[in-house]
Enzyme design. Structure first.
Site, short mmCIF file in Angstrom:
data_model
loop_
_atom_site.label_atom_id
_atom_site.label_comp_id
_atom_site.label_asym_id
_atom_site.label_seq_id
_atom_site.Cartn_x
_atom_site.Cartn_y
_atom_site.Cartn_z
N ASP A 30 5.12 -15.67 -5.51
CA ASP A 30 5.27 -14.38 -5.84
C ASP A 30 5.14 -13.38 -4.29
O ASP A 30 4.45 -13.86 -3.43
CB ASP A 30 4.09 -13.98 -6.78
N LYS A 35 -2.27 -11.52 -6.06
CA LYS A 35 -2.15 -12.34 -7.20
C LYS A 35 -1.98 -13.79 -6.88
O LYS A 35 -2.65 -14.93 -7.28
CB LYS A 35 -0.77 -11.98 -7.64
N THR A 85 12.09 -8.15 -15.89
CA THR A 85 13.24 -7.21 -16.04
C THR A 85 12.88 -5.71 -16.82
O THR A 85 13.06 -5.85 -17.92
CB THR A 85 14.06 -7.85 -16.71
N LEU A 150 7.41 -17.23 -25.46
CA LEU A 150 5.87 -17.25 -25.52
C LEU A 150 5.62 -16.01 -25.94
O LEU A 150 5.95 -14.86 -25.62
CB LEU A 150 5.35 -17.52 -24.30
N LYS A 208 17.65 -14.77 -26.81
CA LYS A 208 16.43 -14.16 -26.66
C LYS A 208 16.44 -12.96 -27.11
O LYS A 208 15.40 -12.51 -27.87
CB LYS A 208 16.30 -14.47 -25.17
N LEU A 254 5.29 -9.01 -40.93
CA LEU A 254 5.32 -8.02 -41.80
C LEU A 254 4.05 -7.14 -42.04
O LEU A 254 3.90 -6.53 -43.11
CB LEU A 254 5.83 -8.46 -43.39
N ALA A 256 2.32 -4.14 -41.52
CA ALA A 256 2.65 -2.65 -41.34
C ALA A 256 1.38 -1.92 -40.52
O ALA A 256 0.33 -2.42 -40.79
CB ALA A 256 2.63 -1.84 -42.67
N CYS A 264 7.73 -6.46 -23.91
CA CYS A 264 8.75 -7.12 -24.54
C CYS A 264 9.72 -6.45 -25.45
O CYS A 264 10.69 -5.89 -25.20
CB CYS A 264 8.71 -8.34 -24.83
#
Ligand code: UGA
Length: 437
Positions: A30, A35, A85, A150, A208, A254, A256, A264
């Site tokens: 990285d 990190k 991304t 994941l 994906k 489901l 709510a 993501c």
């Protein structure tokens, strides 16, 4: 297998640790030195249950190492690209600069026979473009696309025991080689009969975004029903239970409430719309615009409901917000519905205190103007209204009597439909929720 993992964010750090757990020799790379320093001593740079133990074990075994120097990947046979991304500033499209930089950086260090494996979520067509680049700049190497499914909070389990493996590979010998190498890497999950789909690049990339679009659609569908429930006095949680018994529909995803957030789902559906537009197929996913809009409306509705419960004005009102992370068991606040609502209330003049067991530091970084604390007891002290916006177990288990003794006004808004209205009302609380009478 000797493996390199480029990018040690959420996806990469978990992948690297899990690959070491599966017995491989892993080097994680990285550009962020802080990190890498943390990971090198077995410390996770974010909250993820089970990851610190795995990192410590991997580092101690000598099979898991981290570096900021991309040249250290030389000698690895398979290179996983795990960089982010994110959504491009002011646009729907994904920002591909980290993927492109990772591939360009790898090129000088690749040897004949190496396999580069993309795991990042990318616009369809990216793999073909990268494969062309490898063919000219690193002949004899192969690209595979192996999307990751994941979930934060279950990342270790999802990586070690995935519900499916998808390989996008080229045709012919190169594809065969990539498939064989991936089979060696995933020998353990394959031995546990994990379904494996071997396909082309475009299908693997689309799997994906299609999966995340479907999940987002399921959530927004039930939240659209919640809007109708609010107009009719119906109860969306009972509705979800009832339709969920049909196993063609299923009860999962489901729930709510305040809707989806995170790094993501929101950005993936937007990037999908942008890519479909470029391909001239925007109509095919035009519905995602509505999925996004339903999701955003839930946040506005929560602010409106708070105002309603505050007798028309939130100015100066003390409001305790339980939850800052985009979901429980995570310290991730990217596009967090809870934090978004808290910030909107504060902007509109409310005296907001936000609490979260893990995400306080990140919340402070993104919203330095907000008053945040890890202690829920401190947050609710003297509150006139309490909002439960991220369903951490500790908030689900709150006792209405105990909480009632700490607050200034017994009014609670359940943004995730996880409390029992009967119990709270019996304890003298005004209980309101999204999609429930
Ligand atoms: C999501 C997908 O679930 C993963 O399969 C995928 O690999 C990942 O994105 C990714 O692309 O990397 P994640 O973002 O960790 O995983 O979170 P989810 O568990 O999917 O939850 C997303 C959001 O939806 C949360 O804000 C959650 O509170 C909300 N949600 C979830 C609901 O509002 N209702 C539900 O019924 C379920």
């Amino acid at each position: 297998m000797r493996i390199s993992v480029i990018g040690c964010g959420y996806l990469g750090a978990v992948h690297a640790a899990c690959m070491a757990k599966l017995g491989h020799d892993v080097i994680g790379v990285d550009v962020d030195a802080a990190k890498i320093d943390a990971l090198s001593v077995g410390r996770a740079p974010f909250y993820e249950p089970g990851l610190p133990e795995l990192l410590k074990e991997g580092v101690a075994s000598g099979r898991l190492r981290f570096t900021t120097d991309l040249a250290d990947v030389a000698g690895a046979e398979v290179h996983f690209v795990c960089v982010g991304t994110p959504q491009r500033q002011g646009e729907y499209a994904a920002d591909m600069r980290y993927v492109d930089a990772a591939v360009e950086g790898l090129l000088p260090h690749l040897s004949v026979g190496d396999v580069v494996v993309g795991k990042s979520t990318v616009p369809v067509g990216t793999a073909a473009r990268i494969a062309d680049r490898l063919a000219t700049e690193a002949p004899g190497t192969t690209l595979a696309w192996n999307p990751e499914f994941l979930r934060e909070g279950f990342a270790v389990k999802d990586t070690l025991h995935p519900d499916r493996l998808v390989y996008g590979v080229p045709q012919g010998d190169q594809g065969e080689h990539a498939r064989t190498q991936l089979d060696v890497i995933y020998a353990d999950p394959l031995a546990q009969h994990t379904p494996r789909i071997v396909t082309d690049y475009a299908t693997a990339e689309l799997v994906k975004v299609a999966a995340n679009s479907f999940l987002a659609t399921k959530i927004s569908f039930i939240n659209a029903m919640a809007e109708l429930c609010e107009e009719t006095g119906a109860d969306v949680t009972q509705l979800a239970d009832a339709i969920g018994h049909d196993d063609r529909i299923g009860r999962k995803f489901l729930n709510a409430g305040l809707g989806f957030g995170g790094g993501c789902l929101p950005k993936d559906i937007r990037a999908f719309m942008a890519r479909a537009g470029e391909l001239g197929a925007d109509q095919a996913v035009a519905f995602l615009k509505e999925i996004d809009a339903i999701n955003e409306r839930r946040r506005v509705r929560m602010v409106d409901l708070t105002r309603q419960v505050a007798d028309g004005s939130i100015t100066g009102k003390r409001i305790a917000v339980l939850g800052a992370a985009f979901k429980p068991n995570s310290d991730d606040v990217r596009d967090s519905p809870a934090l978004d609502v808290a910030a909107q209330l504060a902007r509109q003049g409310a005296d907001v205190v936000v609490t979260d067991p893990e995400a306080v530091e990140n919340a402070r970084r993104v919203h330095p103007e907000l008053n945040v604390t890890t202690s829920w007891e401190e947050a609710v002290e003297g509150a006139e209204i309490v909002l439960l916006l991220t369903e951490w177990q500790v908030y689900r288990e709150l006792d209405p009597e105990e909480l009632g003794a700490r607050v200034a006004g017994k009014r609670i808004l359940d943004g995730r439909n996880v409390l029992d209205p009967v119990q709270w009302r019996a304890a003298g609380w005004v209980y309101r929720a999204l999609g429930r009478p």
